[in-house]
Design a protein around this motif. Sequence first.
Motif, short mmCIF file in Angstrom:
data_model
loop_
_atom_site.label_atom_id
_atom_site.label_comp_id
_atom_site.label_asym_id
_atom_site.label_seq_id
_atom_site.Cartn_x
_atom_site.Cartn_y
_atom_site.Cartn_z
N ASP B 51 0.88 -1.20 0.27
CA ASP B 51 0.03 0.09 -0.18
C ASP B 51 0.71 1.16 -0.04
O ASP B 51 2.06 0.93 0.39
CB ASP B 51 -1.15 0.01 1.27
N VAL B 52 0.06 2.59 -0.54
CA VAL B 52 1.27 3.32 -0.36
C VAL B 52 1.38 3.76 0.81
O VAL B 52 0.66 3.34 1.99
CB VAL B 52 0.36 5.05 -0.40
N LYS B 53 2.85 4.29 0.92
CA LYS B 53 3.90 4.57 2.24
C LYS B 53 3.91 2.81 3.40
O LYS B 53 4.72 2.72 4.68
CB LYS B 53 3.39 5.49 2.75
N MET B 54 3.52 1.79 2.52
CA MET B 54 3.60 1.27 3.39
C MET B 54 4.85 0.85 3.06
O MET B 54 5.27 0.24 1.37
CB MET B 54 2.62 0.15 3.21
N LYS B 55 6.23 -0.44 3.47
CA LYS B 55 6.77 -0.82 2.88
C LYS B 55 7.12 -2.33 3.97
O LYS B 55 6.86 -2.56 5.13
CB LYS B 55 7.80 -0.32 3.03
N GLU B 56 8.25 -3.79 3.22
CA GLU B 56 8.02 -4.50 4.15
C GLU B 56 9.14 -5.09 3.56
O GLU B 56 10.14 -4.66 2.14
CB GLU B 56 7.46 -5.88 4.02
N LYS B 57 10.47 -5.37 4.72
CA LYS B 57 11.65 -5.90 4.37
C LYS B 57 11.68 -7.71 3.61
O LYS B 57 10.55 -7.83 4.16
CB LYS B 57 12.58 -6.19 5.33
N GLY B 58 12.25 -7.06 2.31
CA GLY B 58 12.16 -9.28 2.25
C GLY B 58 12.99 -9.59 2.43
O GLY B 58 13.71 -9.85 3.75
N ASP B 59 14.32 -10.59 1.62
CA ASP B 59 14.97 -11.37 2.35
C ASP B 59 16.29 -10.57 2.16
O ASP B 59 17.72 -10.79 2.61
CB ASP B 59 15.36 -12.57 1.00
N ILE B 60 16.50 -10.04 0.78
CA ILE B 60 18.32 -8.91 1.00
C ILE B 60 17.83 -6.97 0.61
O ILE B 60 18.37 -7.22 0.12
CB ILE B 60 18.79 -9.41 0.40
N PRO B 61 17.35 -6.84 2.15
CA PRO B 61 17.09 -5.76 2.20
C PRO B 61 18.73 -5.28 2.64
O PRO B 61 18.61 -3.53 1.83
CB PRO B 61 16.18 -5.12 3.18
N GLU B 62 19.56 -5.49 2.90
CA GLU B 62 20.74 -4.37 3.35
C GLU B 62 21.08 -3.86 1.82
O GLU B 62 21.62 -4.16 1.13
CB GLU B 62 22.04 -5.43 3.73
N GLY B 63 22.13 -2.64 2.71
CA GLY B 63 21.98 -1.65 1.60
C GLY B 63 20.68 -1.01 0.21
O GLY B 63 21.28 -0.17 0.08
N TYR B 64 19.56 -1.42 0.87
CA TYR B 64 18.79 -0.95 0.21
C TYR B 64 17.49 -0.09 1.09
O TYR B 64 17.04 -0.07 2.10
CB TYR B 64 17.87 -1.83 -1.04
N SER B 65 16.62 0.81 0.75
CA SER B 65 15.66 1.30 1.49
C SER B 65 14.95 1.48 -0.21
O SER B 65 15.11 1.50 -1.19
CB SER B 65 15.91 2.77 1.74
N VAL B 66 13.88 1.86 0.22
CA VAL B 66 12.47 1.92 -0.94
C VAL B 66 11.63 3.27 -0.45
O VAL B 66 11.11 3.44 0.68
CB VAL B 66 11.57 0.86 -1.26
N SER B 67 11.18 3.44 -1.42
CA SER B 67 9.88 4.40 -0.91
C SER B 67 8.74 4.96 -2.35
O SER B 67 9.00 3.68 -3.31
CB SER B 67 10.65 6.04 -1.51
N ARG B 68 7.22 4.66 -1.17
CA ARG B 68 6.32 4.40 -2.29
C ARG B 68 5.36 6.03 -1.49
O ARG B 68 4.66 5.28 -0.93
CB ARG B 68 5.51 3.61 -1.68
N GLU B 69 5.79 7.18 -2.25
CA GLU B 69 4.31 8.32 -1.59
C GLU B 69 3.17 7.75 -2.74
O GLU B 69 1.84 8.27 -2.30
CB GLU B 69 5.25 9.19 -1.95
N LYS B 70 3.29 7.30 -3.73
CA LYS B 70 1.80 7.50 -4.73
C LYS B 70 1.71 5.71 -5.27
O LYS B 70 2.59 4.91 -4.96
CB LYS B 70 2.19 7.95 -5.67
N LYS B 71 0.41 5.74 -5.72
CA LYS B 71 0.14 4.03 -5.78
C LYS B 71 0.97 3.27 -6.93
O LYS B 71 1.28 2.14 -6.71
CB LYS B 71 -1.36 3.64 -5.63
N GLU B 72 1.01 4.03 -7.76
CA GLU B 72 1.57 4.01 -9.11
C GLU B 72 3.44 4.15 -9.25
O GLU B 72 3.61 3.23 -9.71
CB GLU B 72 1.01 4.72 -10.32
N ARG B 73 4.48 4.06 -8.33
CA ARG B 73 5.06 5.29 -7.67
C ARG B 73 5.78 3.94 -6.69
O ARG B 73 6.32 4.04 -5.48
CB ARG B 73 5.82 5.50 -8.18
N PHE B 74 7.05 3.11 -7.54
CA PHE B 74 7.91 2.59 -6.34
C PHE B 74 9.32 2.50 -6.61
O PHE B 74 9.82 1.95 -7.77
CB PHE B 74 7.37 1.15 -6.44
N SER B 75 10.34 3.32 -5.82
CA SER B 75 11.68 3.61 -6.08
C SER B 75 12.13 2.13 -4.71
O SER B 75 12.27 2.44 -4.13
CB SER B 75 11.51 5.02 -5.68
N LEU B 76 13.20 2.78 -5.59
CA LEU B 76 14.22 1.45 -5.48
C LEU B 76 15.56 2.70 -5.04
O LEU B 76 16.14 3.06 -5.65
CB LEU B 76 14.78 0.47 -5.45
#
Lengths: 117, 114
Positions: B51-76
Motif C-alpha cells: 500500500d502507499v507509504k507501506m513497505k516490508e523487507k524482503g530477503d536481502i534488504p541490506e544496503g537498500y531502501s524504498v519509497s512509495r509515496e504514490k500508488k503507481e510508483r515504487f522507488s528503490l
Amino acid sequence: AQTVTQSQPEMSVQEAETVTLSCTYDTSESDYYLFWYKQPPSRQMILVIRQEAYKQQNATENRFSVNFQKAAKSFSLKISDSQLGDAAMYFCAYGTNNGGSQGNLIFGKGTKLSVKP
Amino acid sequence: DVKVTQSSRYLVKRTGEKVFLECVQDMDHENMFWYRQDPGLGLRLIYFSYDVKMKEKGDIPEGYSVSREKKERFSLILESASTNQTSMYLCATLGGTRGRQPQHFGDGTRLSIL
C-alpha cells in the motif's frame, strides 16, 4: 521456510521436439500456488502457466503443460513442439496464500533453455 | 495489459553514489516488489509494498531502501552504491487477491557500479 529447486541449470531441445523442465519445492503449507515464468534474452519476464495447489488437474496453456505431483512436491513444465521463440530462461516460482507474505514469490534459480533449429 | 515501466534499461554509477531506480505501473495494483537477479541465484526479493507509504523487507534488504509515496510508483534507493550491488533489478506488481494472481514484471534495469 519454503524453497524452490530447479536442478537443471541448462537444457537443450531440437525444434519441434518436446522438453521437460524440472522443479521441486518444499513447503508445509496446504494453500499455495505455483508458477512458471519465461524470461527471453534481454526481454521482460512473462507468466507461462499457473497451478493452484488445491486443483488436481494439471494446468495447460497451448503447447505448455505441467505435471503437478503434490505429494512429491514436484511441478515440471513440458513444452511440446518446441519453437525457436521458446529459447529463454525459465523460472519456477512458489506463491503462498497465507499471512503477511501473501502474494510474495519464491523463485528457483532458473533453467536456461536453448532451442536448436 | 498491465504496464510496468522501469525508468532505465541500463545504468552506470560510481561507488558511493546515491542511486534511484524508479518503477511505475498503470493498473492501480496495490502491491509492488523489487527483486535483484543474479546468474545462478535466481530472483531475490529486496523489498515489497502492499500500500502507499507501506513497505516490508524482503530477503536481502541490506544496503537498500524504498519509497512509495504514490500508488503507481515504487522507488528503490541505493543509499551508497557499492560494487556488489551490480546486478539486474526487476520491479513487479500484483493486483487482486494476493497469492492467486501472478506478478507482472517490468523490463528490468541492468545496473553497473564502478
